[in-house]
Motif scaffolding. Structure first.
Motif, PDB file in Angstrom:
ATOM      1  N   ASN A  12       0.807  -1.222   0.000  1.00  0.00           N
ATOM      2  CA  ASN A  12       0.000   0.000   0.000  1.00  0.00           C
ATOM      3  C   ASN A  12       0.837   1.269   0.000  1.00  0.00           C
ATOM      4  OD1 ASN A  12       0.166  -1.346   2.784  1.00  0.00           O
ATOM      5  ND2 ASN A  12      -0.136   0.807   3.325  1.00  0.00           N
ATOM      6  N   ARG A  35      -2.659  -4.772   4.920  1.00  0.00           N
ATOM      7  CA  ARG A  35      -3.476  -5.151   6.081  1.00  0.00           C
ATOM      8  C   ARG A  35      -4.646  -4.199   6.276  1.00  0.00           C
ATOM      9  NH1 ARG A  35       0.722  -3.887  11.021  1.00  0.00           N
ATOM     10  NH2 ARG A  35       1.573  -1.980  10.160  1.00  0.00           N
ATOM     11  N   ASN A  87       7.617  -8.364   0.816  1.00  0.00           N
ATOM     12  CA  ASN A  87       8.122  -7.003   1.026  1.00  0.00           C
ATOM     13  C   ASN A  87       7.748  -6.430   2.389  1.00  0.00           C
ATOM     14  OD1 ASN A  87       8.859  -4.074   0.054  1.00  0.00           O
ATOM     15  ND2 ASN A  87       6.702  -3.966   0.692  1.00  0.00           N
ATOM     16  N   TYR A 166      15.869  -5.292  13.956  1.00  0.00           N
ATOM     17  CA  TYR A 166      15.779  -5.238  12.491  1.00  0.00           C
ATOM     18  C   TYR A 166      16.895  -6.047  11.839  1.00  0.00           C
ATOM     19  CZ  TYR A 166      15.160  -3.209   7.821  1.00  0.00           C
ATOM     20  OH  TYR A 166      14.951  -3.032   6.463  1.00  0.00           O
ATOM     21  N   CYS A 199      16.405   3.822   1.189  1.00  0.00           N
ATOM     22  CA  CYS A 199      15.382   4.625   0.500  1.00  0.00           C
ATOM     23  C   CYS A 199      14.548   5.414   1.507  1.00  0.00           C
ATOM     24  CB  CYS A 199      14.443   3.713  -0.285  1.00  0.00           C
ATOM     25  SG  CYS A 199      15.293   2.617  -1.419  1.00  0.00           S
ATOM     26  N   THR A 201      11.528   6.298   3.136  1.00  0.00           N
ATOM     27  CA  THR A 201      10.156   5.789   3.321  1.00  0.00           C
ATOM     28  C   THR A 201       9.761   6.011   4.780  1.00  0.00           C
ATOM     29  OG1 THR A 201      10.831   3.574   4.014  1.00  0.00           O
ATOM     30  CG2 THR A 201      10.577   3.920   1.634  1.00  0.00           C
TER      31      THR A 201
END
Ligand SMILES: NC(=O)c1ccc[n+]([C@@H]2O[C@H](COP(=O)([O-])OP(=O)(O)OC[C@H]3O[C@@H](n4cnc5c(N)ncnc54)[C@H](OP(=O)(O)O)[C@@H]3O)[C@@H](O)[C@H]2O)c1
Length: 243
Positions: A12, A35, A87, A166, A199, A201
């Motif tokens: 999304n 989701r 992803n 992470y 990137c 985001t």
């Protein structure tokens, strides 16, 4: 030629959405896993407005019910899946993080739920559909921060980024990639890890120096490699990374 079908989790926004856009522009039907129905429908409508065949599929990778329902829906509509892009991903400590010794185990667990266990759940549910493709491709969206070799090299830029939840989850995702690649060797399904680079985001509060579209081009590029492409590889824009 039959239209290829791709499922992208966490599509999304961010790199997932841009990956869907690139694949969709190539004429691939893109199933946007999300989701939130509101966010997923909105993303599908945006891509649809660009002439892309994009459909929202409700999919929370930590919710077994939505994973099974998504597989059933894809089976009923298409009977197969050509590309699965795992992803969806989270960081639980923000962009700067905490020292490992001050990191609560629950933060590590939460990262693994999405970044590792979610990938296993989705992959297992979609594998029967991928096996029906002439060239099934699984791309696990990893990170340079998953590389144990780079973390062990003090001269690497990765060395200083010590985000336990992470990083460990992406190293585990790399291990998951190798495990599936070994099982599926000699079949029509390839399994690779790919990394988009840093990137801007929501994941890193837009600190990345690349655009989501630039990162997505790496992921989409690996997704469209043919049946003779690599499997069990860990790929960045400039080529393979050391595990
Ligand atoms: N950005 C970078 O520099 C970078 C670098 C290397 C690797 N990556 C990887 O690239 C992938 C995409 O990240 P991004 O940077 O595009 O981040 P993002 O903009 O935060 O997007 C993450 C996506 O994952 C979804 N997601 C989170 N938890 C989920 C769940 N339980 N089930 C389904 N979807 C879920 C999010 O949905 P909601 O909108 O509902 O939260 C969102 O769609 C991640 O795997 C990330 O680790 C990013």
């Amino acid at each position: 030629m039959t239209t290829e079908i791709a499922l992208i989790t966490g599509a999304n926004k961010g790199i997932g959405l841009e990956t869907a856009r690139i694949l969709g522009r190539d004429g691939i039907t893109v199933l946007l896993g999300a989701r939130s129905a509101e966010h997923g429908e909105r993303a599908a409508a945006a891509l649809g407005g660009e002439g892309i065949d994009a459909r929202f599929v409700r999919l929370d990778v930590t919710d077994a019910g939505t994973v099974e329902a998504a597989a059933k829906l894809i089976d009923a509509e298409f009977g197969r899946l050509d590309i699965l892009i795992n992803n969806a991903g989270i960081t639980t400590t923000g962009a700067t993080g905490h020292a490992p010794s001050r990191t609560a185990p629950d933060l590590v667990r939460a990262a693994f739920e999405v970044n590792v266990f979610g990938v296993v759940a989705v992959t297992n549910a979609m594998l029967p559909l991928l096996r029906r493709s002439p060239a099934g491709r699984i791309v696990n969206v990893s990170s340079e921060l998953g590389s144990l070799t780079l973390h062990s090299d003090p001269s690497s830029a990765v060395h200083g980024v010590n985000l336990l939840p992470y990083n460990a989850s992406k190293s585990a995702l790399n291990a998951v990639t190798v495990a599936y690649a070994k099982e599926l060797a000699g079949t029509s399904v390839t399994v690779n890890a790919a990394t988009p680079g840093y990137c801007a985001t929501d994941l890193n509060e837009h600190a990345g120096h690349r655009t989501a579209a630039q990162g997505a081009s790496v992921i989409a590029g690996v997704a469209v490699l043919g049946a003779d492409g690599p499997t069990g590889a860990y790929l960045a824009e400039d080529g393979p990374l050391p595990w």
